[in-house]
Design a protein around this motif. Structure first.
Motif, short mmCIF file in Angstrom:
data_model
loop_
_atom_site.label_atom_id
_atom_site.label_comp_id
_atom_site.label_asym_id
_atom_site.label_seq_id
_atom_site.Cartn_x
_atom_site.Cartn_y
_atom_site.Cartn_z
N LEU A 305 0.81 -1.22 0.00
CA LEU A 305 0.00 0.00 0.00
C LEU A 305 0.84 1.27 0.00
O LEU A 305 0.53 2.23 -0.71
CB LEU A 305 -0.95 0.00 1.21
CG LEU A 305 -2.07 -1.05 1.18
CD1 LEU A 305 -2.81 -1.06 2.52
CD2 LEU A 305 -3.04 -0.77 0.04
N ARG A 312 -3.43 1.09 -3.64
CA ARG A 312 -4.34 1.71 -2.65
C ARG A 312 -5.71 1.95 -3.29
O ARG A 312 -6.75 1.77 -2.64
CB ARG A 312 -3.75 3.02 -2.13
CG ARG A 312 -2.51 2.85 -1.29
CD ARG A 312 -2.24 4.05 -0.38
NE ARG A 312 -2.07 5.29 -1.11
CZ ARG A 312 -0.95 5.71 -1.67
NH1 ARG A 312 0.13 4.93 -1.61
NH2 ARG A 312 -0.87 6.87 -2.30
N CYS A 351 -1.41 3.10 6.60
CA CYS A 351 -0.66 3.32 5.35
C CYS A 351 -0.53 4.81 5.05
O CYS A 351 -1.35 5.62 5.48
CB CYS A 351 -1.31 2.58 4.18
SG CYS A 351 -2.85 3.30 3.57
#
Length: 533
Positions: A305, A312, A351
């Motif tokens: 990610l 993503r 992330c």
């Protein structure tokens, strides 16, 4: 991966024994003319049966020749119609007598099982470094280390689709995955460097470029299985998929092939948004181990990610990934499934976007975005329940505490309208303070949206068709309250088609949904609802 080895030990990427393995020692090569074996190839097969596998693989030339003979067996047997006969119908281990009967009736089917079993044994043995010969030395040839052309025999087995033998498809996919993984630059460090005697193993060039097309073909097959297969049939691709998840190159390839969406879809229990008893029932129908392995694969993908905006975006698309993981955490079929689902959610929640920022005008899609989706899908309630449970695994306890803190902090920064908007857009409606008369009195005007297109009202109307009866009931209530509190809401709801979709729900077998549908229709039809109420 800090917890990779711990989690991987729970999964399985090994090839189980063939159900007709008892027949292997009784295969007679000479009568099988359709395999077109030379005298030298037949002699090599017999020698391999009488000697330990380490002896056969001790010399790279012998090992390479043996592997190619096995691949030839697969190619010739498939060309002669193997993998569609009696053996393909046998899914569980059988007795010696039954295996011998299968050998008599479908010798090419037994030969295919034999060749795949031996090929996997070669790969497993070479991977340990015991023989001093590597997988790359056997399957990649020439000064440039190009993949042997015979790999196509494995792909031919996969391309038989539903007509093929489940065992051979699973085995062919797994063998091909391990052969191709050897070429990935990120995996070079994991190749054995010393043999059993402590002598260095000479590194040979391996061409990743020669394996790209086969990797794409294998990945396409795996994605098609995730897209179209159901139940235990999905299990055919899981060992190969789990193997491919060990390399960053193949993880990226899987994502770019649209795999995340179909992986998340397989994780969803039953119909979208199913809850409670029905979901428990459906989990019983689906192997918990299979759920774990699919979730494990998704978890490995979350480590990409930070480095890829595209990945993503795949995780954010339709909110399906978050919804699938939240369902698993809510239903908690087994502790090991909860562990990988929570770890996946934690990686998504933390992330960052700075390593791979979006193009101008696009949302960042970082942890804050995913946290908002988690709140909309009801993760806070599920986490509160998990906090009250006694887990022995410290990783679960740590993940629960971290995710809870992140959710609370994110929730504090959101207005009640933002919470409601995210919930509706996720399609994961749950009764709460945003589905009340007081909320709509305050926020009904927000329903028209920035562009005046009443997008949230349209989403609510679409959710009237949800298979989740609670979601459909809440959608009925919200549409009714919009009609009451928004100027000319009745006309807007009618124009967008709400009435036509609500009317059939009046006769729904679910009494609660029936009641909310009747009230919704009444609010749309009657001008002075307060007087009727």
């Amino acid at each position: 991966f800090t917890k990779y080895s711990k989690m991987a030990s729970k999964g399985t990427t090994a090839l189980a024994p063939s159900p007709v393995a008892h027949a292997f020692p009784h295969i007679q090569w000479d009568p099988l003319g359709s395999l077109r074996l030379t005298a030298q190839e037949t002699a090599l097969l017999r020698m391999a049966e009488t000697n330990p596998i380490e002896y056969t693989l001790a010399d790279s030339r012998d090992a390479s020749m043996y592997a190619r003979v096995l691949l030839k067996l697969l190619a010739e047997a498939a060309g002669a119609g193997a993998a569609t006969g009696e053996v393909s119908k046998i899914t569980e281990a059988v007795s010696d007598d039954f295996a011998m009967k299968a050998l008599d009736e479908d010798p090419l089917g037994v030969v295919t099982h034999y060749a795949l079993t031996k090929l996997y044994e070669i790969i497993s043995t070479l991977s340990t470094g015991v023989s001093g010969v590597t997988v790359g030395a056997v399957f990649y040839v020439g000064k440039d280390g190009v993949l042997v052309d015979q790999w196509k025999a494995l792909l031919r087995i996969l391309n038989k689709g539903g007509k093929g033998d489940p065992y051979t498809q699973k085995g062919a996919a797994l063998c091909l995955a391990h052969i191709l993984l050897t070429s990935c630059p990120s995996q070079r460090f994991s190749a054995p460097t010393m043999d059993k005697d402590g002598q260095p193993i000479k590194a040979r060039p391996i061409s990743y470029a020669s394996a790209v097309e086969p990797l794409e073909a294998l990945t396409a097959w795996i994605v098609s299985q995730l897209k179209n297969a159901t139940g235990t049939h999905v299990g055919l691709c899981i060992p190969a998929l789990s193997a491919l998840m060990t390399a960053s190159e193949t993880r990226s390839l899987f994502c770019s092939s649209g795999g995340v969406k179909y992986l998340a879809r397989q994780l969803r229990i039953g119909s979208k948004g199913s809850k409670g008893v029905d979901a428990k029932k459906k989990i019983g129908q689906t192997s918990v181990q299979q759920l774990y392995e699919l979730t494990f694969c998704l978890w490995t993908l979350t480590y990409e990610l930070n480095t890829s905006y595209t990945i993503r975006s795949d995780f954010a698309r339709d909110g399906l990934t978050i919804a699938s993981l939240v369902d698993l955490v809510s239903i908690a079929p087994r502790e090991k499934v909860v562990r990988v689902a929570l770890s996946s959610l934690r990686n998504m929640a933390t992330c960052e976007a700075h390593e791979s920022p979006p193009a101008a005008g696009l949302p960042a899609l970082d942890g804050a975005h995913f946290l908002s989706e988690m709140i909309a899908c009801g993760l806070m309630k599920a986490i509160d329940h998990l906090k009250d449970r006694q887990f022995t695994d410290p990783d679960i306890i740590d993940d629960v505490n971290v995710i809870h803190k992140l959710l609370v902090n994110n929730y504090k920064e959101m207005t009640r309208w933002e919470v409601y908007k995210n919930e509706v857009e996720s399609g994961h409606l749950q009764w709460g303070s945003t589905h009340t008369e007081a909320f709509f009195k305050e926020n009904a005007n927000m329903m028209e949206g920035r562009d005046g297109d009443f997008r949230l009202v349209r989403v609510l109307i679409a959710l009237l068709s949800s298979k989740d009866e609670d979601v459909a009931a809440i959608a009925c209530y919200d549409i009714g309250e919009f009609v009451r509190h928004y100027p000319n809401g009745r006309a807007i709801a009618k124009r967008l088609g709400a009435k036509e979709l609500v009317m059939p729900l009046i006769e729904h077998e679910n009494v609660e949904l029936q009641r909310h549908a009747l009230q919704c229709v009444s609010k749309i039809m009657v001008q002075n609802w307060e007087h009727v109420k």
